[in-house]
Design a protein around this motif. Structure first.
Motif, mmCIF file in Angstrom:
data_model
loop_
_atom_site.group_PDB
_atom_site.id
_atom_site.type_symbol
_atom_site.label_atom_id
_atom_site.label_comp_id
_atom_site.label_asym_id
_atom_site.label_seq_id
_atom_site.Cartn_x
_atom_site.Cartn_y
_atom_site.Cartn_z
ATOM 1 N N ILE A 172 -12.871 -39.465 0.099
ATOM 2 C CA ILE A 172 -12.405 -40.395 -0.942
ATOM 3 C C ILE A 172 -12.241 -39.633 -2.256
ATOM 4 O O ILE A 172 -11.268 -39.814 -2.979
ATOM 5 C CB ILE A 172 -13.391 -41.570 -1.106
ATOM 6 N N LEU A 173 -13.178 -38.761 -2.549
ATOM 7 C CA LEU A 173 -13.173 -38.027 -3.813
ATOM 8 C C LEU A 173 -12.218 -36.843 -3.817
ATOM 9 O O LEU A 173 -11.797 -36.396 -4.890
ATOM 10 C CB LEU A 173 -14.593 -37.535 -4.128
ATOM 11 N N SER A 224 -16.064 -57.584 8.000
ATOM 12 C CA SER A 224 -14.625 -57.820 8.140
ATOM 13 C C SER A 224 -13.999 -57.850 6.751
ATOM 14 O O SER A 224 -14.676 -57.775 5.743
ATOM 15 C CB SER A 224 -14.372 -59.134 8.885
ATOM 16 N N GLY A 225 -12.702 -57.975 6.718
ATOM 17 C CA GLY A 225 -12.021 -57.994 5.422
ATOM 18 C C GLY A 225 -11.692 -56.584 4.970
ATOM 19 O O GLY A 225 -11.685 -55.641 5.746
ATOM 20 N N GLY A 226 -11.446 -56.441 3.706
ATOM 21 C CA GLY A 226 -11.044 -55.151 3.149
ATOM 22 C C GLY A 226 -12.200 -54.185 3.008
ATOM 23 O O GLY A 226 -13.370 -54.564 3.128
ATOM 24 N N PRO A 227 -11.885 -52.933 2.710
ATOM 25 C CA PRO A 227 -12.921 -51.910 2.631
ATOM 26 C C PRO A 227 -13.932 -52.125 1.513
ATOM 27 O O PRO A 227 -15.104 -51.801 1.677
ATOM 28 C CB PRO A 227 -12.150 -50.606 2.436
ATOM 29 N N VAL A 271 -26.383 -45.555 0.644
ATOM 30 C CA VAL A 271 -25.959 -46.483 -0.406
ATOM 31 C C VAL A 271 -25.100 -45.768 -1.448
ATOM 32 O O VAL A 271 -24.096 -46.307 -1.919
ATOM 33 C CB VAL A 271 -27.188 -47.179 -1.030
ATOM 34 N N THR A 272 -25.460 -44.539 -1.787
ATOM 35 C CA THR A 272 -24.649 -43.766 -2.729
ATOM 36 C C THR A 272 -23.249 -43.519 -2.183
ATOM 37 O O THR A 272 -22.249 -43.682 -2.900
ATOM 38 C CB THR A 272 -25.336 -42.424 -3.052
ATOM 39 N N ILE A 288 -16.769 -48.130 -2.963
ATOM 40 C CA ILE A 288 -16.532 -49.322 -3.777
ATOM 41 C C ILE A 288 -15.910 -48.969 -5.127
ATOM 42 O O ILE A 288 -14.969 -49.619 -5.585
ATOM 43 C CB ILE A 288 -17.841 -50.099 -3.968
ATOM 44 N N VAL A 289 -16.390 -47.927 -5.749
ATOM 45 C CA VAL A 289 -15.963 -47.552 -7.091
ATOM 46 C C VAL A 289 -14.589 -46.885 -7.102
ATOM 47 O O VAL A 289 -13.786 -47.105 -7.999
ATOM 48 C CB VAL A 289 -17.019 -46.651 -7.775
#
Length: 150
Positions: A26-27, A95-98, A141-142, A148-149
């Motif tokens: 992602i980064l 379910s749903g989006g990421p 969690v990190t 999320i961010v």
């Protein structure tokens, strides 16, 4: 301070690879592009984290179930019921989006940590259990927060 035995520590850390890899892809767009090309799009970014996170919550349900077998009667029944929560959470809440799925997985892993602590307090886990679970949960969690961010 109780030392975590080598095998559970190494295997636990190895189990973080999909979460860390997902966060890195992602980064780092170049890593994401390489990973998607070499491994497939399901094995980069939030996709690898979300799929693997669901698998791990289900796996941890089995671990807690195993701890519940150490007692009998009502405490065992409570342990068995509580042990099903992480797997059911993963099934119903990813379910749903990421972003929503990653948020729900974060809550799932935080809730799992509370269950780990309950089983630890009941004397059903190894003495080093919470040290390992705190370390692993912090990394998971990190990594999910990165999803999320970003």
């Amino acid at each position: 301070m109780i030392r975590i035995p080598t095998a559970p520590l190494v295997l636990g850390l190895a189990g973080l690879i999909p979460f860390v890899w997902g966060a890195l892809t992602i980064l780092m767009p170049d890593w994401r592009d390489w990973g998607a090309s070499a491994l497939g799009p399901r094995f980069v970014g939030p996709y690898v984290q979300l799929f693997y996170g669901s698998v791990i919550l289900a796996f941890m349900s089995g671990v807690l179930w195993g701890f519940a077998t150490k007692v009998e009667g009502s405490r065992a029944a409570i342990g068995y019921v509580l042990s099903t929560i992480p797997a059911l959470w993963a099934f119903f809440m990813t379910s749903g989006g990421p972003i929503g799925a990653a948020t729900n997985l974060m809550f799932g892993f935080a809730g799992l940590l509370l269950l780990d602590y309950a089983f630890y307090q009941w004397g059903l886990t190894p003495p080093w259990w919470m040290r390992l679970r705190l370390l692993l949960t912090a990394v998971v969690v990190t990594c999910l927060a990165i999803t999320i961010v970003y």
